[in-house]
Design an enzyme around this catalytic site. Structure first.
Site, PDB file in Angstrom:
ATOM      1  N   ARG A  66       0.828  -1.226   0.000  1.00  0.00           N
ATOM      2  CA  ARG A  66       0.000   0.000   0.000  1.00  0.00           C
ATOM      3  C   ARG A  66       0.853   1.263   0.000  1.00  0.00           C
ATOM      4  O   ARG A  66       0.510   2.261  -0.642  1.00  0.00           O
ATOM      5  CB  ARG A  66      -0.889   0.027   1.241  1.00  0.00           C
ATOM      6  CG  ARG A  66      -2.036  -0.933   1.197  1.00  0.00           C
ATOM      7  CD  ARG A  66      -2.974  -0.699   2.362  1.00  0.00           C
ATOM      8  NE  ARG A  66      -3.868  -1.827   2.520  1.00  0.00           N
ATOM      9  CZ  ARG A  66      -4.935  -2.063   1.760  1.00  0.00           C
ATOM     10  NH1 ARG A  66      -5.251  -1.230   0.789  1.00  0.00           N
ATOM     11  NH2 ARG A  66      -5.683  -3.122   1.968  1.00  0.00           N
ATOM     12  N   ARG A  96     -10.081   1.449  -2.242  1.00  0.00           N
ATOM     13  CA  ARG A  96      -8.767   1.183  -1.673  1.00  0.00           C
ATOM     14  C   ARG A  96      -8.634   1.936  -0.364  1.00  0.00           C
ATOM     15  O   ARG A  96      -9.074   3.080  -0.259  1.00  0.00           O
ATOM     16  CB  ARG A  96      -7.643   1.679  -2.605  1.00  0.00           C
ATOM     17  CG  ARG A  96      -7.563   0.973  -3.924  1.00  0.00           C
ATOM     18  CD  ARG A  96      -6.971  -0.399  -3.803  1.00  0.00           C
ATOM     19  NE  ARG A  96      -5.622  -0.404  -3.261  1.00  0.00           N
ATOM     20  CZ  ARG A  96      -5.007  -1.506  -2.847  1.00  0.00           C
ATOM     21  NH1 ARG A  96      -5.621  -2.672  -2.902  1.00  0.00           N
ATOM     22  NH2 ARG A  96      -3.781  -1.446  -2.382  1.00  0.00           N
ATOM     23  N   HIS A 114     -20.093   7.943   1.508  1.00  0.00           N
ATOM     24  CA  HIS A 114     -20.367   6.600   2.031  1.00  0.00           C
ATOM     25  C   HIS A 114     -21.885   6.398   2.106  1.00  0.00           C
ATOM     26  O   HIS A 114     -22.614   7.285   2.565  1.00  0.00           O
ATOM     27  CB  HIS A 114     -19.742   6.458   3.423  1.00  0.00           C
ATOM     28  CG  HIS A 114     -19.935   5.095   4.004  1.00  0.00           C
ATOM     29  ND1 HIS A 114     -19.159   4.022   3.624  1.00  0.00           N
ATOM     30  CD2 HIS A 114     -20.828   4.614   4.897  1.00  0.00           C
ATOM     31  CE1 HIS A 114     -19.566   2.952   4.272  1.00  0.00           C
ATOM     32  NE2 HIS A 114     -20.577   3.274   5.054  1.00  0.00           N
ATOM     33  N   GLY A 148      -8.754   5.892   9.674  1.00  0.00           N
ATOM     34  CA  GLY A 148      -9.699   4.818   9.974  1.00  0.00           C
ATOM     35  C   GLY A 148     -10.581   4.500   8.771  1.00  0.00           C
ATOM     36  O   GLY A 148     -10.449   5.105   7.700  1.00  0.00           O
TER      37      GLY A 148
HETATM   38  C1  GRF Z   1     -21.429   4.709  -3.693  1.00  0.00           C
HETATM   39  O1  GRF Z   1     -22.490   4.047  -3.069  1.00  0.00           O
HETATM   40  C2  GRF Z   1     -20.555   5.370  -2.679  1.00  0.00           C
HETATM   41  O2  GRF Z   1     -21.261   5.830  -1.556  1.00  0.00           O
HETATM   42  C3  GRF Z   1     -19.608   4.263  -2.281  1.00  0.00           C
HETATM   43  O3  GRF Z   1     -19.360   3.562  -3.465  1.00  0.00           O
HETATM   44  C4  GRF Z   1     -20.449   3.738  -4.365  1.00  0.00           C
HETATM   45  C5  GRF Z   1     -19.893   4.286  -5.624  1.00  0.00           C
HETATM   46  O4  GRF Z   1     -20.836   4.300  -6.664  1.00  0.00           O
HETATM   47  N1  GRF Z   1     -18.426   4.786  -1.637  1.00  0.00           N
HETATM   48  P1  GRF Z   1     -20.475   5.011  -8.035  1.00  0.00           P
HETATM   49  O5  GRF Z   1     -19.200   4.362  -8.568  1.00  0.00           O
HETATM   50  O6  GRF Z   1     -20.293   6.477  -7.775  1.00  0.00           O
HETATM   51  O7  GRF Z   1     -21.642   4.731  -8.934  1.00  0.00           O
END
Ligand code: GRF
Length: 201
Positions: A66, A96, A114, A148
């Site tokens: 990494r 990642r 998220h 985190g």
């Molecule tokens: C989304 O649900 C985001 O919250 C998460 O990964 C997904 C990515 O979707 N981190 P996309 O590639 O933007 O369609």
């Protein structure tokens, strides 16, 4: 002030598309310098190319660990951003985990989206976790990235109802609609200086 951006992706790139559409529609005052994927052939790269944005694939498989990957990632992004002092790195489905090598290179300027109301349901399968727990409300969170997993300072959230009939896919689709509103809106708030990011993460 126009916000300098790079976006990191790994998959379908619908959040990237929301950023591209917001820039094109003048709802987001930003310049997207580079879309970088750790996976070749993903739809997000097609979306970037279609919008005339520079793309690069940097496969984690080509690096021993990494740390080595992050050293190169920093070099590539710095080169793309030039001397911009107030750039933001947006993780839009970038699958990642980043090390402190990366985070220290862009202190307080790495933003993730998220698909849950953090601090509930960090990590993978957030939508499935929400359905399994039987929560009645879920949503999405835009937050700063720290060392985190989905633990950094929360910048904004949007809530959606969880219906009795939902599975992870129907809930995920409802959350994604909100993601596409929230992420460009947060970036515009930063561009306008309404949302001031701290100098360190
Ligand atoms: C989304 O649900 C985001 O919250 C998460 O990964 C997904 C990515 O979707 N981190 P996309 O590639 O933007 O369609």
């Amino acid at each position: 002030m126009t916000l300098d951006l790079v976006v990191l992706v790994s998959g379908s790139g619908t959040n990237l598309q929301a950023i591209l559409d917001a820039i094109a529609g003048k709802r987001l005052d930003a310049r997207l310098h580079l879309v970088l994927s750790n996976k070749p052939g993903v739809k997000a790269l097609d979306r970037a190319r279609a919008a005339g944005i520079a793309t690069q694939v940097l496969s984690h498989k080509d690096f021993a660990n990494r740390q080595a990957y992050d050293v190169e990632l920093v070099r590539v992004l710095r080169a793309a951003l030039g001397d911009s002092k107030h750039a933001c790195v947006v993780l839009a489905g970038f699958m990642r985990i980043l090390t402190t090598i990366f985070l220290d290179a862009f202190p307080g300027r790495v933003i993730n989206i998220h698909p849950s109301l953090l601090p509930s349901f960090p990590g993978v399968n957030a939508q499935q976790q929400a359905v399994s727990h039987g929560v009645r409300i879920s949503g999405c969170t835009v937050h700063l990235v720290d060392a985190g997993t989905d633990t950094g300072r929360i910048l904004a959230q949007a809530a959606v109802p969880v219906l009795a009939s939902d599975d992870e896919h129907t809930l995920g689709a409802r959350i994604l609609e909100q993601e596409h509103q929230l992420l460009p809106a947060v970036l515009q708030s930063i561009a306008e200086g309404k949302l001031v990011l701290p100098e360190s993460h």
